[in-house]
Design an enzyme around this catalytic site. Structure first.
Site, PDB file in Angstrom:
ATOM      1  N   LYS A 156       0.853  -1.201   0.000  1.00  0.00           N
ATOM      2  CA  LYS A 156       0.000   0.000   0.000  1.00  0.00           C
ATOM      3  C   LYS A 156       0.883   1.243   0.000  1.00  0.00           C
ATOM      4  CE  LYS A 156      -2.935   3.161   1.782  1.00  0.00           C
ATOM      5  NZ  LYS A 156      -2.179   4.328   1.320  1.00  0.00           N
ATOM      6  N   GLU A 231       7.849   1.474  12.075  1.00  0.00           N
ATOM      7  CA  GLU A 231       8.984   2.377  11.821  1.00  0.00           C
ATOM      8  C   GLU A 231       8.404   3.784  11.796  1.00  0.00           C
ATOM      9  OE1 GLU A 231      11.901   1.113  11.803  1.00  0.00           O
ATOM     10  OE2 GLU A 231      11.594  -0.988  11.294  1.00  0.00           O
ATOM     11  N   CYS A 265      13.019  10.601   7.979  1.00  0.00           N
ATOM     12  CA  CYS A 265      12.801  10.182   9.374  1.00  0.00           C
ATOM     13  C   CYS A 265      14.075  10.379  10.173  1.00  0.00           C
ATOM     14  CB  CYS A 265      12.330   8.742   9.435  1.00  0.00           C
ATOM     15  SG  CYS A 265      13.433   7.604   8.604  1.00  0.00           S
ATOM     16  N   GLU A 366       8.351  16.426  15.661  1.00  0.00           N
ATOM     17  CA  GLU A 366       8.891  16.234  14.312  1.00  0.00           C
ATOM     18  C   GLU A 366       8.220  17.243  13.371  1.00  0.00           C
ATOM     19  OE1 GLU A 366       7.719  12.623  12.187  1.00  0.00           O
ATOM     20  OE2 GLU A 366       9.816  12.314  11.666  1.00  0.00           O
TER      21      GLU A 366
HETATM   22  P1  NAD Z   1       1.528   8.765   7.337  1.00  0.00           P
HETATM   23  O1  NAD Z   1       1.502   8.074   8.650  1.00  0.00           O
HETATM   24  O2  NAD Z   1       0.636   9.902   7.125  1.00  0.00           O
HETATM   25  O3  NAD Z   1       1.231   7.730   6.160  1.00  0.00           O
HETATM   26  C1  NAD Z   1       2.000   6.549   5.988  1.00  0.00           C
HETATM   27  C2  NAD Z   1       1.169   5.523   5.226  1.00  0.00           C
HETATM   28  O4  NAD Z   1       0.088   5.111   6.049  1.00  0.00           O
HETATM   29  C3  NAD Z   1       0.553   6.026   3.933  1.00  0.00           C
HETATM   30  O5  NAD Z   1       0.605   4.999   2.965  1.00  0.00           O
HETATM   31  C4  NAD Z   1      -0.882   6.302   4.333  1.00  0.00           C
HETATM   32  O6  NAD Z   1      -1.781   6.233   3.251  1.00  0.00           O
HETATM   33  C5  NAD Z   1      -1.120   5.170   5.314  1.00  0.00           C
HETATM   34  N1  NAD Z   1      -2.225   5.396   6.270  1.00  0.00           N
HETATM   35  C6  NAD Z   1      -2.757   6.573   6.664  1.00  0.00           C
HETATM   36  N2  NAD Z   1      -3.739   6.350   7.577  1.00  0.00           N
HETATM   37  C7  NAD Z   1      -3.811   5.005   7.761  1.00  0.00           C
HETATM   38  C8  NAD Z   1      -4.601   4.161   8.582  1.00  0.00           C
HETATM   39  N3  NAD Z   1      -5.523   4.645   9.410  1.00  0.00           N
HETATM   40  N4  NAD Z   1      -4.409   2.823   8.510  1.00  0.00           N
HETATM   41  C9  NAD Z   1      -3.464   2.304   7.704  1.00  0.00           C
HETATM   42  N5  NAD Z   1      -2.680   3.056   6.893  1.00  0.00           N
HETATM   43  C10 NAD Z   1      -2.839   4.400   6.925  1.00  0.00           C
HETATM   44  O7  NAD Z   1       3.077   9.155   7.117  1.00  0.00           O
HETATM   45  P2  NAD Z   1       3.688  10.001   5.929  1.00  0.00           P
HETATM   46  O8  NAD Z   1       3.254  11.419   6.139  1.00  0.00           O
HETATM   47  O9  NAD Z   1       3.460   9.336   4.633  1.00  0.00           O
HETATM   48  O10 NAD Z   1       5.255   9.864   6.229  1.00  0.00           O
HETATM   49  C11 NAD Z   1       5.947  10.680   7.092  1.00  0.00           C
HETATM   50  C12 NAD Z   1       6.199   9.980   8.421  1.00  0.00           C
HETATM   51  O11 NAD Z   1       6.865   8.737   8.197  1.00  0.00           O
HETATM   52  C13 NAD Z   1       7.127  10.772   9.321  1.00  0.00           C
HETATM   53  O12 NAD Z   1       6.632  10.741  10.638  1.00  0.00           O
HETATM   54  C14 NAD Z   1       8.452  10.005   9.242  1.00  0.00           C
HETATM   55  O13 NAD Z   1       9.295  10.171  10.344  1.00  0.00           O
HETATM   56  C15 NAD Z   1       7.963   8.607   9.096  1.00  0.00           C
HETATM   57  N6  NAD Z   1       9.010   7.759   8.496  1.00  0.00           N
HETATM   58  C16 NAD Z   1       9.652   6.870   9.302  1.00  0.00           C
HETATM   59  C17 NAD Z   1      10.678   6.083   8.783  1.00  0.00           C
HETATM   60  C18 NAD Z   1      11.394   5.084   9.651  1.00  0.00           C
HETATM   61  O14 NAD Z   1      12.054   4.207   9.102  1.00  0.00           O
HETATM   62  N7  NAD Z   1      11.296   5.162  10.972  1.00  0.00           N
HETATM   63  C19 NAD Z   1      11.026   6.201   7.433  1.00  0.00           C
HETATM   64  C20 NAD Z   1      10.340   7.126   6.639  1.00  0.00           C
HETATM   65  C21 NAD Z   1       9.327   7.901   7.184  1.00  0.00           C
END
Ligand code: NAD
Length: 476
Positions: A156, A231, A265, A366
């Site tokens: 996804k 993550e 991240c 963040e």
């Molecule tokens: P997000 O949490 O908004 O979305 C991530 C994914 O989750 C997307 O595919 C989104 O469509 C999906 N999603 C949203 N709501 C959901 C739900 N209720 N159930 C299941 N899936 C759902 O994050 P983002 O804005 O895409 O990414 C940024 C965040 O990701 C930042 O906080 C960053 O630190 C984190 N990140 C962490 C790592 C790591 O390895 N720790 C790596 C990259 C990004």
């Protein structure tokens, strides 16, 4: 769903989002492919060949993929060409060449003639949820491990950045993987979460994204008790000691917060500088931050592209305004650039905030944008305390020529990855994942791979006697 080019604000593609019923049909397909299909039953040597083919397929289309990723995320083409795409291909190549040894069975002599055999099995159906900041790379990290372990997969991508996943699914199809082994879903996060979290046909959710959504998945999955890998976010600190090479420390600090527009991240969003070099460091850092060349992602000269969406830019603007109102001093940036050629994209200037204290929101939350936060420390103990003063524990970097100081500091840092005199390199051999609210579980390396397996122990006892619960318990 409208897919937007963040450099220009133009719509590049429209998709229809899958409904909850359509997602449930995909789950059925992935379940059947695991329970009855060939993928988990292939020999390891056959699986290896498929995984190598996916990696090669990415390399064959590298230039096209780099362009698509840049068009969709806005990140400079230099980054996608030299980092994201080759690293994505390498993840498959590395896993293909190593997973067989990670799966080696272990036999333990226990006592008498009893023997235990430890066997690693695939978990079943693995759901992989991907954020927008590294859409192809993070998908490939997860896919390489999940597939090598023999799981079937539901992938996804973020609704903001689905284009590279679409191309990847074509590469996977061309590699000839059996039907149902990899299933791509385009849907809103909410709908997808409702469909998968409570469904007991799913064995694992591997999620990379925000803490807010991570918490929702944790809560929603509790009824069906499935394995989770989380993550999540970070607020990582770079510690720059007075004996560090100043030029290198400034350059690394720039990369660690402005690469990918700070949407990483592991961005070093808190830069802690020892007091005796603080003024020199700050002057150099600000002067170089002001020289970073903003431009459209597809321009090879661009050093910083737009943020991924207008919504993300709004969050960054709010974070800067709040920091100023709480007493942080704006040294540069902090606004949308005046350049008329950039006005339709979601650009934001590289921003430096100084005199930031641990009480301020910008020190704790963040921001996920190009906002560097500078703070001063005087002793190593103070630097360590500041670095650890965070709900997150994803990464840190330490800059000093004193190896003893570097090692003793690294030992006390509460984060899953610590870089010493370097920054940002991820290696396929090394497991990556955070502590505290940055989540749990690992990606990459042997430990990252094993997350996608389950461990069974099979006990055999060939002795006729000496099995207390069998031979003597009831005395018959
Ligand atoms: P997000 O949490 O908004 O979305 C991530 C994914 O989750 C997307 O595919 C989104 O469509 C999906 N999603 C949203 N709501 C959901 C739900 N209720 N159930 C299941 N899936 C759902 O994050 P983002 O804005 O895409 O990414 C940024 C965040 O990701 C930042 O906080 C960053 O630190 C984190 N990140 C962490 C790592 C790591 O390895 N720790 C790596 C990259 C990004």
């Amino acid at each position: 769903m409208k897919v937007i080019n963040p450099s220009s604000g133009e719509i590049i593609r429209e998709f229809s989002l899958q409904t909850i019923e359509e997602i449930k049909a995909v789950i059925t397909q992935a379940r059947q492919a695991f329970d009855q299909g060939p993928w988990p039953r292939l020999s390891l040597a056959e699986r290896k060949q498929f995984i190598l083919k996916i990696g090669q397929g990415i390399l064959d289309k590298a230039a096209e993929l780099a362009e698509i990723e840049t068009l969709n995320t806005g990140k400079p083409i230099k980054e996608t060409t030299f980092m994201d795409i080759p690293s994505a291909a390498k993840a498959f190549e590395f896993m293909a060449n190593n997973f067989e040894k990670y799966l080696e069975k272990e036999t333990l002599d226990i006592e008498g003639q009893a023997q235990g055999r430890l066997v690693r099995e695939p978990l079943g159906v693995a759901v992989l949820i991907i954020p927008w900041n590294y859409p192809l790379l993070i998908a490939c990290w997860k896919l390489a491990s999940a597939l090598a372990a023999g799981n079937t997969v539901i992938l996804k991508p973020s609704s903001l950045t689905p284009l590279s996943a679409l191309e990847l699914s074509k590469i996977i199809k061309a590699a000839g993987l059996p039907e149902g082994a990899v299933n791509l879903v385009f849907s809103s996060g909410d709908v997808f979460g409702k469909a998968v979290c409570q469904d007991s046909r799913i064995d694992l959710i591997s999620f990379t994204g925000s803490n807010e959504v991570g918490r929702q998945i944790l809560e929603c999955s509790s009824q069906s008790v499935k394995k989770l890998i989380m993550e999540l976010g970070g607020k990582s600190a770079s510690i720059i000691f007075k004996d560090a090479d100043l030029d290198t420390a400034v350059n690394s600090a720039l990369t660690s917060i402005f690469l990918n527009q700070g949407q990483m991240c592991t961005a070093m969003s808190r830069i802690l500088v020892q007091d005796s070099i603080y003024d020199r460091f700050t002057k150099e850092f600000v002067s170089k931050a002001q020289r970073i060349k903003l431009g459209p992602g597809l321009d090879f000269e661009t050093q910083m592209g737009p943020l991924v969406s207008d919504g993300q830019r709004q969050k960054v603007i709010v974070a800067v305004e709040k920091a100023k109102s709480e007493g942080a001093k704006l040294l540069c940036g902090g606004k949308i650039p005046d350049n008329s050629q950039l006005k339709r994209g979601f650009f934001f200037e590289p921003t430096v905030l100084a005199q930031v204290t641990p009480q301020m929101s910008i020190f704790r939350e963040e921001a996920f944008g190009p906002i560097a936060v500078l703070s001063k420390f005087s002793t190593p103990e103070e630097a360590i305390a500041l670095a650890n003063d965070s709900d997150f524990g994803l990464a840190a970097s330490i800059w000093t020529k004193d190896q003893d100081l570097a090692r003793s500091t690294a030992a006390k840092i509460n984060a899953g990855t610590v870089w010493i005199n370097t920054y940002g390199m991820f290696y396929n051999q090394l497991p990556f994942g955070g502590f505290k609210q940055s989540g749990f579980g690992k990606e990459l390396g042997k430990e990252g791979f094993l997350e996608y397996t389950r461990l069974k122990n099979i006990i055999t006892d060939q002795s006729a006697e000496g099995k207390p619960l069998v031979n003597f318990w009831y005395g018959f």
